[in-house]
Design a protein around this motif. Structure first.
Motif, PDB file in Angstrom:
ATOM      1  N   UNK A   9       0.859  -1.185   0.000  1.00  0.00           N
ATOM      2  CA  UNK A   9       0.000   0.000   0.000  1.00  0.00           C
ATOM      3  C   UNK A   9       0.896   1.235   0.000  1.00  0.00           C
ATOM      4  N   UNK A  10       0.939   1.921  -1.137  1.00  0.00           N
ATOM      5  CA  UNK A  10       1.843   3.050  -1.322  1.00  0.00           C
ATOM      6  C   UNK A  10       1.146   4.360  -0.946  1.00  0.00           C
ATOM      7  N   UNK A  11       0.791   4.459   0.346  1.00  0.00           N
ATOM      8  CA  UNK A  11       0.111   5.642   0.886  1.00  0.00           C
ATOM      9  C   UNK A  11      -1.187   5.935   0.143  1.00  0.00           C
ATOM     10  N   UNK A  12      -2.021   4.911  -0.001  1.00  0.00           N
ATOM     11  CA  UNK A  12      -3.308   5.102  -0.672  1.00  0.00           C
ATOM     12  C   UNK A  12      -4.184   6.050   0.132  1.00  0.00           C
ATOM     13  N   UNK A  13      -5.092   6.745  -0.567  1.00  0.00           N
ATOM     14  CA  UNK A  13      -5.963   7.702   0.120  1.00  0.00           C
ATOM     15  C   UNK A  13      -7.441   7.336  -0.027  1.00  0.00           C
ATOM     16  N   UNK A  14      -7.717   6.072  -0.355  1.00  0.00           N
ATOM     17  CA  UNK A  14      -9.107   5.598  -0.378  1.00  0.00           C
ATOM     18  C   UNK A  14      -9.206   4.437   0.618  1.00  0.00           C
ATOM     19  N   UNK A  15     -10.081   3.484   0.387  1.00  0.00           N
ATOM     20  CA  UNK A  15     -10.235   2.370   1.324  1.00  0.00           C
ATOM     21  C   UNK A  15      -9.481   1.123   0.860  1.00  0.00           C
ATOM     22  N   UNK A  17      -1.221 -14.039   3.710  1.00  0.00           N
ATOM     23  CA  UNK A  17      -1.305 -12.679   3.184  1.00  0.00           C
ATOM     24  C   UNK A  17      -0.632 -11.709   4.146  1.00  0.00           C
ATOM     25  N   UNK A  18       0.240 -10.870   3.616  1.00  0.00           N
ATOM     26  CA  UNK A  18       0.915  -9.839   4.396  1.00  0.00           C
ATOM     27  C   UNK A  18       0.755  -8.502   3.684  1.00  0.00           C
ATOM     28  N   UNK A  19       0.492  -7.442   4.453  1.00  0.00           N
ATOM     29  CA  UNK A  19       0.314  -6.103   3.885  1.00  0.00           C
ATOM     30  C   UNK A  19       1.447  -5.208   4.363  1.00  0.00           C
ATOM     31  N   UNK A  20       2.144  -4.578   3.413  1.00  0.00           N
ATOM     32  CA  UNK A  20       3.244  -3.651   3.703  1.00  0.00           C
ATOM     33  C   UNK A  20       2.770  -2.240   3.364  1.00  0.00           C
ATOM     34  N   UNK A  21       2.914  -1.315   4.319  1.00  0.00           N
ATOM     35  CA  UNK A  21       2.380   0.039   4.150  1.00  0.00           C
ATOM     36  C   UNK A  21       3.511   1.058   4.129  1.00  0.00           C
ATOM     37  N   UNK A  22       3.460   1.972   3.161  1.00  0.00           N
ATOM     38  CA  UNK A  22       4.359   3.121   3.139  1.00  0.00           C
ATOM     39  C   UNK A  22       3.563   4.370   3.497  1.00  0.00           C
ATOM     40  N   UNK A  23       4.094   5.173   4.397  1.00  0.00           N
ATOM     41  CA  UNK A  23       3.379   6.362   4.856  1.00  0.00           C
ATOM     42  C   UNK A  23       3.421   7.491   3.838  1.00  0.00           C
ATOM     43  N   UNK A  24       4.386   7.414   2.897  1.00  0.00           N
ATOM     44  CA  UNK A  24       4.508   8.439   1.864  1.00  0.00           C
ATOM     45  C   UNK A  24       4.557   7.769   0.500  1.00  0.00           C
ATOM     46  N   UNK A  25       3.810   8.320  -0.448  1.00  0.00           N
ATOM     47  CA  UNK A  25       3.790   7.746  -1.789  1.00  0.00           C
ATOM     48  C   UNK A  25       5.138   7.928  -2.466  1.00  0.00           C
ATOM     49  N   UNK A  26       5.782   6.809  -2.842  1.00  0.00           N
ATOM     50  CA  UNK A  26       7.107   6.862  -3.448  1.00  0.00           C
ATOM     51  C   UNK A  26       7.159   6.209  -4.820  1.00  0.00           C
ATOM     52  N   UNK A  63       5.657   2.955  -7.657  1.00  0.00           N
ATOM     53  CA  UNK A  63       5.557   1.503  -7.676  1.00  0.00           C
ATOM     54  C   UNK A  63       6.908   0.809  -7.581  1.00  0.00           C
ATOM     55  N   UNK A  64       7.927   1.342  -8.265  1.00  0.00           N
ATOM     56  CA  UNK A  64       9.220   0.660  -8.288  1.00  0.00           C
ATOM     57  C   UNK A  64       9.799   0.502  -6.885  1.00  0.00           C
ATOM     58  N   UNK A  65       9.759   1.550  -6.095  1.00  0.00           N
ATOM     59  CA  UNK A  65      10.301   1.483  -4.738  1.00  0.00           C
ATOM     60  C   UNK A  65       9.461   0.554  -3.865  1.00  0.00           C
ATOM     61  N   UNK A  66       8.149   0.599  -4.039  1.00  0.00           N
ATOM     62  CA  UNK A  66       7.298  -0.328  -3.289  1.00  0.00           C
ATOM     63  C   UNK A  66       7.594  -1.774  -3.675  1.00  0.00           C
ATOM     64  N   UNK A  67       7.805  -2.048  -4.964  1.00  0.00           N
ATOM     65  CA  UNK A  67       8.085  -3.409  -5.393  1.00  0.00           C
ATOM     66  C   UNK A  67       9.394  -3.921  -4.791  1.00  0.00           C
ATOM     67  N   UNK A  68      10.378  -3.047  -4.635  1.00  0.00           N
ATOM     68  CA  UNK A  68      11.622  -3.471  -4.006  1.00  0.00           C
ATOM     69  C   UNK A  68      11.425  -3.791  -2.529  1.00  0.00           C
ATOM     70  N   UNK A  69      10.537  -3.058  -1.862  1.00  0.00           N
ATOM     71  CA  UNK A  69      10.207  -3.401  -0.470  1.00  0.00           C
ATOM     72  C   UNK A  69       9.549  -4.774  -0.397  1.00  0.00           C
ATOM     73  N   UNK A  70       8.647  -5.037  -1.335  1.00  0.00           N
ATOM     74  CA  UNK A  70       7.974  -6.339  -1.354  1.00  0.00           C
ATOM     75  C   UNK A  70       8.962  -7.454  -1.683  1.00  0.00           C
TER      76      UNK A  70
END
Length: 216
Positions: A26-32, A45-54, A56-63
């Motif tokens: 979840x790359x700092x989504x602003x909906x539900x 299932x595991x959910x990884x959350x980023x507090x600031x939108x950075x 997709x590429x950076x989020x994919x590396x976290x995953x």
């Protein structure tokens, strides 16, 4: 993705192969979207959350850091998988140890406001691009994309940058780098359902592809 991610997750839960893990970013989504992703209590299932939108590429590396499996299959939050996708693509890579990536055919859907996704055609993305995933003026990513995890890590994962060009065409960049050194296998069946939305960041920035390519 709040209105679609539940269906995407259910398509993973419906896989004929139960030996999988689903790591959701979840790359700092602003909906539900986050609420929908956390609704499912399956321990796989595991959910990884980023507090600031950075991007997709950076989020994919976290995953990628979190992933434990031998193979990694990308699934966007508005797409879904056929029930045998994980099993068949995994078997394709097992049978071709020299391959770094597996793909298949996909069903192309267009998102509409009135009727939801509307089916357009069946596509082989391998036929749309050269073996490295790059052409001079157009962007056609391989869909679906299952990677061999060890090789994905060996090339450093996704293009880890936050500027404008770090947020688009990250899939094509990764495919190009991986296929420079490793083979691609394709399973001859529709295993992925891809929904195209005209307002998505990739669709809105299609004209930037030539400039993006020069920046690589």
């Amino acid at each position: 993705m709040g209105g679609t991610i539940g269906w995407s997750i259910r398509s993973v839960l419906a896989q004929s192969c139960g030996d999988w893990e689903l790591v959701i970013g979840d790359d700092a989504s602003d909906d539900d979207s986050l609420e929908e992703a956390c609704f499912f209590s399956d321990p796989r299932i595991k959910v990884i959350v980023q507090s600031r939108n950075r991007g997709k590429a950076i989020m994919m590396n976290r995953l990628l850091e979190e992933a434990k499996g031998r193979f990694i299959l990308e699934l966007d939050g508005d797409d879904w998988l056929a029930p045998d996708t994980v099993r068949l693509l995994s078997e394709a890579l097992d049978q071709a140890p020299e391959a770094g990536m597996a793909t298949a055919l996909y069903a192309w859907w267009i998102r509409t406001r009135q009727m939801g996704p509307v089916w357009k055609s069946t596509i082989s993305s391998v036929c749309q691009q050269n073996p490295f995933g790059l052409s001079a003026h157009s962007a056609h990513p391989l869909v679906p994309r299952m990677y061999r995890t060890s090789l994905l890590k060996a090339i450093g994962g996704w293009w880890d940058r936050e500027d404008r060009f770090g947020r688009i065409f990250e899939d094509i960049d990764l495919t190009a780098r991986l296929l420079e050194h490793h083979l691609l296998v394709q399973f001859p069946a529709v295993l992925y359902h891809r929904v195209i939305c005209g307002s998505s960041i990739s669709q809105r920035n299609r004209d930037l592809f030539p400039a993006w390519r020069k920046s690589r």
